[in-house]
Design an enzyme around this catalytic site. Structure first.
Site, short mmCIF file in Angstrom:
data_model
loop_
_atom_site.label_atom_id
_atom_site.label_comp_id
_atom_site.label_asym_id
_atom_site.label_seq_id
_atom_site.Cartn_x
_atom_site.Cartn_y
_atom_site.Cartn_z
N ARG A 47 0.64 -1.24 0.00
CA ARG A 47 0.13 -0.04 -0.13
C ARG A 47 0.69 1.22 0.11
O ARG A 47 2.23 1.10 0.10
CB ARG A 47 -0.96 -0.05 1.16
CG ARG A 47 -0.53 -0.38 2.56
CD ARG A 47 0.24 -0.12 3.20
NE ARG A 47 0.00 1.47 3.45
CZ ARG A 47 0.93 2.40 3.34
NH1 ARG A 47 2.38 1.99 3.77
NH2 ARG A 47 0.88 3.74 3.59
N GLY A 48 0.33 2.40 -0.25
CA GLY A 48 1.02 3.77 -0.44
C GLY A 48 1.17 3.71 -1.88
O GLY A 48 1.60 3.12 -2.62
N ASP A 238 -2.02 10.78 -2.37
CA ASP A 238 -2.54 9.85 -2.99
C ASP A 238 -3.02 10.31 -4.54
O ASP A 238 -2.97 9.53 -5.63
CB ASP A 238 -3.77 8.98 -2.70
CG ASP A 238 -2.97 7.86 -1.57
OD1 ASP A 238 -3.15 8.43 -0.46
OD2 ASP A 238 -2.64 6.89 -1.77
O1 MRU Z 1 -4.57 3.29 2.12
P1 MRU Z 1 -3.21 3.40 2.17
O2 MRU Z 1 -2.13 2.92 3.09
O3 MRU Z 1 -2.53 2.88 0.71
O4 MRU Z 1 -2.95 4.88 1.99
C1 MRU Z 1 -1.48 5.62 1.98
C2 MRU Z 1 -1.46 6.76 2.21
O5 MRU Z 1 -2.51 7.75 2.24
C3 MRU Z 1 -0.28 7.74 1.92
O6 MRU Z 1 -0.09 9.02 2.66
C4 MRU Z 1 -0.05 7.96 0.61
O7 MRU Z 1 -0.03 6.94 -0.32
C5 MRU Z 1 1.63 8.65 0.45
S1 MRU Z 1 2.59 7.41 0.54
C6 MRU Z 1 4.13 7.78 -0.12
#
Ligand code: MRU
Length: 346
Positions: A47-48, A238
């Site tokens: 994720r991220g 995102d």
């Molecule tokens: O739901 P996730 O854990 O994928 O969300 C991740 C985030 O919101 C992060 O802040 C974003 O992707 C930036 S990661 C470098």
């Protein structure tokens, strides 16, 4: 410091650190085919935003290896289907769509090659996406370090570190950089309900590198900000719209409102691959809604009454007026965001 590799492609398999299990269990999740990659993205093994993009690129590589023995037309048809499945694994982080588009362009611009040659090109492209992301993060960290005082306290949300990217991280990359350049920093990490990316993942990365820090429940942030305990807030993204509106992990918007009230600098740290040049404002960003189980349960233990309904958006949009600047690998984007973001379009 040993570099953490959340994403690794070797012997024609994709290995991901299973982020559902950290920090209690450190285990790699092996993707044998593109369906495994789609599962890994959807279920948040990986994720991220940048990490999802890089993983998806290798998903395309695995699809190519699966269909390599087909004739060119059916190879392309199967590849298109695989790409559209991967593309839909999660809706908010634009890095996913960006990476798939880049991989598809390799196929369309190399129609003269045979299928095997296309496969080689695709793997090289995925490697480039992964390697470029690390370089990008390091460049971003250098720019971002300029907004971190020599001595001060940073608040961050979710996990934006090596786990969320190909390596080093975005907002957490800036924090790493500040720490390694000898700044006397202290970090408050939001726990980040409901999936606890802060408590499980950011805390794990901070501890691994001995960065002075404390974990807080999300609701503590406002008090720390009001009491002048925070010098700067650094978060990831995102998807960023042309006007600077930014989708990030749920809770980011609330943090930005408090920051604005108390005049605390609030920075987004994200690579330019997170900018969606096709959308004008945050209203055009699809916000993923995830399973109610993320709220009703901790692990496998139910913590709320059986018949309680849940609303569980995974992201929110921070309006551009709450954002001080957007830190990218190309420098810090200042206001007016639209004008300055458009200058970055290649
Ligand atoms: O739901 P996730 O854990 O994928 O969300 C991740 C985030 O919101 C992060 O802040 C974003 O992707 C930036 S990661 C470098």
């Amino acid at each position: 410091m040993q570099e953490l590799k959340a994403i690794e492609f070797k012997n024609n398999k994709l290995y991901l650190i299973d982020q559902r299990k950290l920090p209690l269990i450190y285990k790699k999740f092996k993707c044998n085919n593109y369906m495994d990659v789609e599962f890994a993205i959807r279920e948040m093994v990986v994720r991220g935003a940048p990490a999802i993009g890089a993983a998806a690129a290798y998903g395309v590589v695995l699809a190519a290896k699966e269909f390599v023995n087909k004739d060119k037309n059916s190879f392309i048809e199967n590849m298109n289907q695989a790409c559209s499945l991967l593309n839909k694994a999660r809706p908010t982080a634009v890095n996913l769509m960006w990476a798939i588009k880049r991989m598809k362009e390799i196929i369309t611009s190399n129609q003269d090659l045979n299928v095997e040659e296309m496969c080689i090109k695709l793997e090289k492209e995925a490697d480039r996406i992964l390697m470029d992301d690390i370089e990008t993060n390091k460049a971003m960290a250098k720019h971002g370090n300029k907004v971190v005082p020599n001595e001060g306290t940073i608040l961050t949300h979710c996990n934006t570190g090596a786990l969320a990217t190909a390596g080093y991280g975005t907002a957490l990359g800036v924090i790493r950089e500040a720490h390694y350049t000898g700044k006397n920093i202290f970090v408050y990490a939001d726990e980040t309900r409901p999936r606890l990316q802060g408590g499980r993942l950011t805390a794990w990365e901070l501890r691994q590198e001995n960065i002075p820090s404390k974990l807080i429940a999300d609701s503590v942030a406002a008090t720390l900000i009001r009491d002048k305990k925070i010098d700067v807030i650094l978060v990831g993204a995102d998807r960023i719209a042309l006007n600077g509106d930014t989708a990030n992990k749920i809770g980011t918007f609330m943090l930005s409102v408090v920051a604005k009230v108390y005049g605390i600098p609030f920075y987004i740290v994200a690579p330019t691959t997170t900018i969606d040049f096709d959308i004008e404002t945050g209203e055009d960003i699809e916000i993923e809604e995830r399973s109610s189980k993320e709220v009703t349960h901790i692990g496998e233990t139910r913590i709320v009454p059986e018949d309680m309904n849940v609303y569980n958006p995974a992201f929110d949009v921070t309006p551009n007026e709450n954002i001080t600047g957007i830190i990218t690998e190309k420098g810090i984007i200042q206001k007016p965001f639209k004008e300055n973001i458009l200058k970055l379009k290649k």
